[in-house]
Motif scaffolding. Structure first.
Motif, mmCIF file in Angstrom:
data_model
loop_
_atom_site.group_PDB
_atom_site.id
_atom_site.type_symbol
_atom_site.label_atom_id
_atom_site.label_comp_id
_atom_site.label_asym_id
_atom_site.label_seq_id
_atom_site.Cartn_x
_atom_site.Cartn_y
_atom_site.Cartn_z
ATOM 1 N N MET A 7 0.839 -1.207 0.000
ATOM 2 C CA MET A 7 0.000 0.000 0.000
ATOM 3 C C MET A 7 0.874 1.256 0.000
ATOM 4 O O MET A 7 1.915 1.310 0.657
ATOM 5 N N ASP B 161 -2.566 5.538 0.972
ATOM 6 C CA ASP B 161 -3.518 4.466 1.280
ATOM 7 C C ASP B 161 -3.435 4.074 2.752
ATOM 8 O O ASP B 161 -4.458 3.805 3.393
ATOM 9 N N LEU B 162 -2.227 4.026 3.292
ATOM 10 C CA LEU B 162 -2.046 3.696 4.701
ATOM 11 C C LEU B 162 -2.694 4.741 5.598
ATOM 12 O O LEU B 162 -3.303 4.413 6.622
ATOM 13 N N ASN C 228 -6.401 4.111 7.874
ATOM 14 C CA ASN C 228 -6.328 4.116 9.326
ATOM 15 C C ASN C 228 -7.588 4.757 9.910
ATOM 16 O O ASN C 228 -7.971 5.861 9.531
ATOM 17 N N SER D 270 3.588 8.675 12.337
ATOM 18 C CA SER D 270 4.776 8.501 11.495
ATOM 19 C C SER D 270 5.871 9.403 12.034
ATOM 20 O O SER D 270 5.613 10.298 12.845
ATOM 21 N N LYS E 292 3.107 4.200 10.437
ATOM 22 C CA LYS E 292 2.653 3.782 9.118
ATOM 23 C C LYS E 292 3.749 3.953 8.080
ATOM 24 O O LYS E 292 3.770 3.257 7.059
ATOM 25 N N TYR E 293 4.641 4.877 8.330
ATOM 26 C CA TYR E 293 5.795 5.066 7.438
ATOM 27 C C TYR E 293 6.872 5.848 8.175
ATOM 28 O O TYR E 293 6.608 6.477 9.213
ATOM 29 N N ARG F 54 6.940 1.048 5.774
ATOM 30 C CA ARG F 54 7.103 1.817 4.548
ATOM 31 C C ARG F 54 8.143 2.908 4.752
ATOM 32 O O ARG F 54 8.053 3.709 5.682
#
Length: 317
Positions: free
Chosen positions: A1, A5-6, A10, A16, A44-45, A90
């Motif tokens: 993803m 998208d992440l 959510n 992040s 998430k990243y 990510r």
């Protein structure tokens, strides 16, 4: 993803953070320690900054100096690959105009695509320390939107010389920067909004703000952006206040105002340990207000603030 998208998937405010590559020759262990400290809060990243070469001057001992170019923090691409491989989180490397030619950018894109790293944060970057005004490297770009155009053409299978890419890989997705208190070189906030809209129209899927300590500045900026037709997520960039010296350093370095209430609380402190606690409490309150406002994600700047961010994340996540 993809990152966007992440964020969108959510159900609560995502987490992040941004890290710096290690100083040349120092190893990656400290960076891993930072990630190990914060990964329990489900990032998430992770963004990885990119740093241009700078001129250094070596004293030759005979009254002369030798000028060399040094990249103090190389390894952004390798660090991004290491993070994605080790943690399965990510990785989002920064791609800069500053310090890079078009050809160098193209080779970076090729390397990243081979490694399966296809999320980017596209930035103009700061001027070099020896420059009075921003100057592109060689045939490099003045503006992030021009760098976006190169990435878009790459995604469409076209190299910078106009030749076709024989095997087109996974397209890059990217975000851009924005400035709730306006970029230091911008004449006014309306000009900043105008250019943010242009960057979104050129393909930016989200924007991450410069750090700020006054949420009203962020709310006002988002309101102006929405009225201008900008609908992408605008992610607040946050860094806990930590030292008394930052009362002058932060406004000078980042061109942002510090709220009077925060300033007065810091001035009451007897040492930096007390300042750090004030900064944590301010950041928690700031983040809670942002979350109540409905921000899709909060992005933390970790340099010299990992322990404070952990305390904040422990409370709000």
């Amino acid at each position: 993803m993809k990152v966007i998208d992440l964020i969108n998937a959510n159900k609560k405010t995502a987490f992040s953070f941004e890290i710096l590559p290690p100083l040349k020759g120092t190893g990656i262990e400290k960076l891993y320690n930072t990630i190990d400290t914060l990964r329990e809060y489900d990032p998430k990243y992770i963004n990885i900054t990119t740093h241009r070469s700078e001129y250094t001057y070596k004293d030759l001992g005979n009254g002369l100096f030798q000028r060399d170019q040094l990249r103090r923090r190389p390894g952004t691409v390798a660090v991004a690959a290491a993070i994605q491989n080790k943690y399965n989180i990510r990785a989002v490397p920064h791609i800069l105009c500053s310090g890079f030619t078009r050809e160098e950018t193209e080779y970076v894109l090729l390397d990243l695509q081979f490694l399966g790293i296809t999320d980017l944060l596209v930035l103009r970057g700061d001027k070099a320390k020896h420059e009075s005004v921003f100057t592109p490297e060689g045939n490099g770009y003045f503006h992030a939107i021009d760098l976006q155009e190169q990435i878009n053409k790459f995604n469409n299978g076209i190299f910078i010389d106009g030749s076709k890419i024989k095997t087109v890989g996974t397209s890059f997705s990217y975000g851009v920067a924005c400035y709730p208190e306006k970029h230091e070189e911008s004449p006014n906030i309306d000009s900043d909004i105008y250019w943010l809209k242009k960057k979104v129209e050129a393909g930016a899927e989200y924007a991450v703000t410069q750090l700020f300590y006054d949420n009203t500045k962020y709310f006002s900026f988002v309101d102006k952006a929405r009225k201008a037709g900008i609908s992408v997520p605008i992610i607040p960039g946050i860094k806990p206040f930590k030292k008394t010296a930052q009362l002058s350093m932060i406004p000078k370095t980042f061109k942002v105002d510090l709220p009077e209430a925060l300033t007065q609380e810091v001035l009451k402190c007897k040492n930096d340990e007390q300042v750090q606690q004030v900064g944590i409490e301010w950041c928690i309150a700031q983040c809670k207000e942002l979350m109540n406002y409905g921000v899709p994600s909060i992005h933390f700047y970790t340099i010299s603030a990992v322990d404070s961010i952990k305390e904040v994340a422990k409370t709000i996540y």
